[in-house]
Design an enzyme around this catalytic site. Structure first.
Site, PDB file in Angstrom:
ATOM      1  N   CYS A 168      51.526  32.460  42.475  1.00  0.00           N
ATOM      2  CA  CYS A 168      50.540  31.699  41.636  1.00  0.00           C
ATOM      3  C   CYS A 168      50.938  31.578  40.263  1.00  0.00           C
ATOM      4  O   CYS A 168      50.530  30.619  39.450  1.00  0.00           O
ATOM      5  CB  CYS A 168      49.306  32.877  41.517  1.00  0.00           C
ATOM      6  SG  CYS A 168      49.698  34.430  40.869  1.00  0.00           S
ATOM      7  N   GLU A 223      41.032  36.270  40.069  1.00  0.00           N
ATOM      8  CA  GLU A 223      42.135  35.921  39.611  1.00  0.00           C
ATOM      9  C   GLU A 223      42.661  34.897  40.550  1.00  0.00           C
ATOM     10  O   GLU A 223      42.847  34.934  41.477  1.00  0.00           O
ATOM     11  CB  GLU A 223      43.335  37.298  39.941  1.00  0.00           C
ATOM     12  CG  GLU A 223      43.095  38.616  39.231  1.00  0.00           C
ATOM     13  CD  GLU A 223      43.702  38.312  37.664  1.00  0.00           C
ATOM     14  OE1 GLU A 223      44.669  37.584  37.689  1.00  0.00           O
ATOM     15  OE2 GLU A 223      43.255  39.275  36.877  1.00  0.00           O
TER      16      GLU A 223
HETATM   17  P1  NAD Z   1      42.132  31.799  49.593  1.00  0.00           P
HETATM   18  O1  NAD Z   1      41.040  31.683  48.344  1.00  0.00           O
HETATM   19  O2  NAD Z   1      41.902  30.904  50.675  1.00  0.00           O
HETATM   20  O3  NAD Z   1      41.756  33.088  50.199  1.00  0.00           O
HETATM   21  C1  NAD Z   1      41.701  34.264  49.163  1.00  0.00           C
HETATM   22  C2  NAD Z   1      40.777  35.317  49.954  1.00  0.00           C
HETATM   23  O4  NAD Z   1      39.595  34.596  50.304  1.00  0.00           O
HETATM   24  C3  NAD Z   1      41.266  35.847  51.394  1.00  0.00           C
HETATM   25  O5  NAD Z   1      41.304  37.195  51.627  1.00  0.00           O
HETATM   26  C4  NAD Z   1      40.362  35.130  52.290  1.00  0.00           C
HETATM   27  O6  NAD Z   1      40.175  35.919  53.360  1.00  0.00           O
HETATM   28  C5  NAD Z   1      39.133  34.798  51.550  1.00  0.00           C
HETATM   29  N1  NAD Z   1      38.466  33.739  52.020  1.00  0.00           N
HETATM   30  C6  NAD Z   1      38.732  32.358  52.118  1.00  0.00           C
HETATM   31  N2  NAD Z   1      37.877  31.602  52.321  1.00  0.00           N
HETATM   32  C7  NAD Z   1      36.983  32.313  52.039  1.00  0.00           C
HETATM   33  C8  NAD Z   1      35.471  31.995  52.255  1.00  0.00           C
HETATM   34  N3  NAD Z   1      34.828  30.626  52.547  1.00  0.00           N
HETATM   35  N4  NAD Z   1      34.586  32.671  52.032  1.00  0.00           N
HETATM   36  C9  NAD Z   1      34.913  34.061  51.579  1.00  0.00           C
HETATM   37  N5  NAD Z   1      36.015  34.422  51.435  1.00  0.00           N
HETATM   38  C10 NAD Z   1      37.014  33.694  51.873  1.00  0.00           C
HETATM   39  O7  NAD Z   1      43.472  31.892  48.707  1.00  0.00           O
HETATM   40  P2  NAD Z   1      44.975  32.194  49.367  1.00  0.00           P
HETATM   41  O8  NAD Z   1      45.360  30.820  49.961  1.00  0.00           O
HETATM   42  O9  NAD Z   1      44.960  33.520  49.948  1.00  0.00           O
HETATM   43  O10 NAD Z   1      45.771  32.258  47.903  1.00  0.00           O
HETATM   44  C11 NAD Z   1      46.051  31.079  47.157  1.00  0.00           C
HETATM   45  C12 NAD Z   1      45.396  30.956  45.860  1.00  0.00           C
HETATM   46  O11 NAD Z   1      45.382  32.147  45.257  1.00  0.00           O
HETATM   47  C13 NAD Z   1      46.437  29.989  44.993  1.00  0.00           C
HETATM   48  O12 NAD Z   1      45.343  29.199  44.299  1.00  0.00           O
HETATM   49  C14 NAD Z   1      47.004  31.000  44.067  1.00  0.00           C
HETATM   50  O13 NAD Z   1      47.317  30.456  42.965  1.00  0.00           O
HETATM   51  C15 NAD Z   1      45.896  32.257  44.017  1.00  0.00           C
HETATM   52  N6  NAD Z   1      46.607  33.357  43.551  1.00  0.00           N
HETATM   53  C16 NAD Z   1      46.230  33.736  42.326  1.00  0.00           C
HETATM   54  C17 NAD Z   1      46.679  34.936  42.002  1.00  0.00           C
HETATM   55  C18 NAD Z   1      46.611  35.526  40.622  1.00  0.00           C
HETATM   56  O14 NAD Z   1      46.898  36.738  40.539  1.00  0.00           O
HETATM   57  N7  NAD Z   1      45.799  34.898  39.664  1.00  0.00           N
HETATM   58  C19 NAD Z   1      47.722  35.682  42.679  1.00  0.00           C
HETATM   59  C20 NAD Z   1      48.081  35.063  43.992  1.00  0.00           C
HETATM   60  C21 NAD Z   1      47.589  33.907  44.330  1.00  0.00           C
END
Ligand code: NAD
Length: 453
Positions: free
Chosen positions: A241, A207
């Site tokens: 998002c 997602e």
């Molecule tokens: P992110 O990708 O930075 O982090 C998401 C998760 O991944 C966190 O739990 C984090 O700890 C983990 N993570 C981060 N870097 C990592 C790595 N290098 N290796 C493994 N795990 C890692 O995203 P975010 O900043 O938490 O959220 C923002 C993004 O999420 C935006 O692009 C937004 O559009 C999207 N989003 C999508 C939805 C949806 O339902 N489609 C909902 C909310 C947010």
């Protein structure tokens, strides 16, 4: 981690989670735990980013309670053995499909709606009969901690466990073998998760996000458009998002639209004190967003305060697709407005970007609505509305292409954590000799006659 996963695997093989009554009891326990600790949950999210009780209820808790009730109400139906007809080739036999849980699941949450985005997939996983390890986002540290405390104090870790942490812990978790990974977050990290899942051939739901366009056409009801749009865009300070990322407005109504848009934002009077506005989650995002504000294109707002991580709702006009604000998902309270002369030209520009999570169309023309729905690929969206499609559990929620893979909410959530096991069940009282040797021309002719091709 290894111990917890192995304990969950062992528990899963007792088949207890396959009982509907067990799933319902765990969903009830989750519902009770959330209700009994509402004050602590409200405080944690307020401390993380000044989210008010009202917004916490409407954008997090209400959706979760709704998901729990929806799952409980429909579970026996969703999890039932489904009979299907049997084809002539297999006569006599019966055919059916058994929905079965996948096993030990990993749910990785994002920060922007920390309760909803961690617990909604978890509810779906429990409903489908799995065991779960939840890794919430580490950025809102208080909400991550409270979820860990409440779940780890109330649930058996061999069924459900929260493991807190950031990149290091998630990287370690991703090395383990799971039966399903459900990830919410950025496209960049989604690719990392996809690669890790491929190592164990683990099924995956991604997602992710993207730049969700909003069309405002010449014949739109502009007053209603700005009312709905402003609420959807500045909810959660734009850290949503499915927020409208940018506006494509017909040149003929651009001025009127901007005038009404600004009046609507001013009237909403966004502030922390009013409880209708949030802080930007951290300094890095504050800096990223501040750098997107183009001074000479500000049409409203533009005020920023670093110490409070405050960015005023900001409208930019005369924006082009070359501007920095159009190069990545904004994920904050900045709204670029781009005018277009023809709808075809606007659609072509949108289609030049990666496929977005959402798309919104404000129009009174059913022809325009149909055209946009047909010509643009996106996850899901709304007509003359924005964001609210997420609240209907009958609408599968998810992206396409760069914005995601797979769906959830309601039945789609149950499906995301379910394997559909197909069974052909054959009695032994009759065996037609057709498929056995010796093969002959007569048999082949008879077979072709039966098969009709
Ligand atoms: P992110 O990708 O930075 O982090 C998401 C998760 O991944 C966190 O739990 C984090 O700890 C983990 N993570 C981060 N870097 C990592 C790595 N290098 N290796 C493994 N795990 C890692 O995203 P975010 O900043 O938490 O959220 C923002 C993004 O999420 C935006 O692009 C937004 O559009 C999207 N989003 C999508 C939805 C949806 O339902 N489609 C909902 C909310 C947010």
């Amino acid at each position: 981690m290894k111990q917890i996963i192995s304990a969950q695997r062992k528990f899963f093989t007792t088949h207890q989670t396959k009982d509907i009554s067990y799933r319902v009891s765990q969903l009830d326990k989750l519902s009770k735990t959330l209700k009994n600790n509402q004050d602590a949950l409200d405080k944690a999210i307020y401390d993380d980013f000044k989210k008010s009780k009202f917004e916490t209820y409407i954008t997090e808790m209400a959706l979760l309670f709704n998901d729990i009730e929806e799952a409980k109400k429909n579970l026996s139906h969703w999890a039932r053995k489904q009979k299907v007809s049997t084809n002539i080739t297999n006569f006599p036999a019966s055919s059916y499909i058994i929905p079965e849980p996948l096993g030990v699941c990993l749910v990785i949450g994002a920060w922007n709606y920390p309760y909803q985005l961690s617990l909604a997939p978890l509810i779906a996983a429990i409903a489908a009969g799995n065991t779960v390890i939840l890794k919430p986002s580490e950025l809102p540290s208080r909400t991550s901690a409270i979820m860990a405390k409440l779940i780890n104090d109330n649930f058996d870790p061999s069924f459900l466990k929260v493991i807190e942490g950031g990149v290091e812990e998630t990287t370690e978790l991703l090395k383990q073998k799971f039966d399903k990974i459900f990830f919410t977050g950025s496209t960049k990290v989604g690719k990392i998760v996809y690669k890790a899942a491929a190592e164990h051939l683990t099924p995956l739901t991604l997602e992710m996000g993207g730049k969700s366009p909003t069309f405002v056409t010449e014949d739109a009801n502009l007053k209603m458009t700005v009312k709905r749009l402003v609420w959807a865009k500045f909810l959660n300070a734009g850290q949503t998002c499915i927020a409208p990322d940018y506006i494509m407005v017909d040149k003929n109504v651009e001025n009127k639209f901007l005038e009404l848009l600004i009046a609507e934002i001013s009237e909403a009077d966004y502030s922390f004190e009013n409880g209708n506005y949030l802080q930007i989650i951290n300094d890095a995002n504050f800096e990223r967003l501040s750098s997107m504000i183009i001074e000479n294109k500000i049409c409203y707002g533009g005020d920023t305060q670093k110490s409070k991580r405050y960015i005023q709702p900001t409208v930019l006009k005369d924006v082009t697709f070359e501007d920095a604000v159009m190069q990545e998902e904004i994920f904050g309270p900045i709204l670029p407005v781009i005018s277009y002369e023809t709808l075809d030209e606007a659609i072509a520009k949108v289609n030049n970007l990666t496929r977005p999570l959402s798309c919104y169309v404000f129009t009174s023309s059913s022809k325009t609505k149909k055209k946009i729905l047909k010509e643009i690929s996106f996850g899901g969206g709304a007509i003359n509305e924005a964001v609210m499609h997420i609240t209907n559990p009958r609408l599968p929620f998810g992206g396409v292409g760069h914005s995601g893979m797979g769906n959830y909410h309601g039945k789609a959530g149950f499906d995301a954590f379910t394997h559909y096991k197909s069974i052909l069940d054959k009695p032994t009282w009759l065996e037609l000799p057709l498929k056995y040797g010796p093969y002959s021309k007569r048999k082949l002719a008879f077979l072709k006659w039966i098969m009709k091709f």
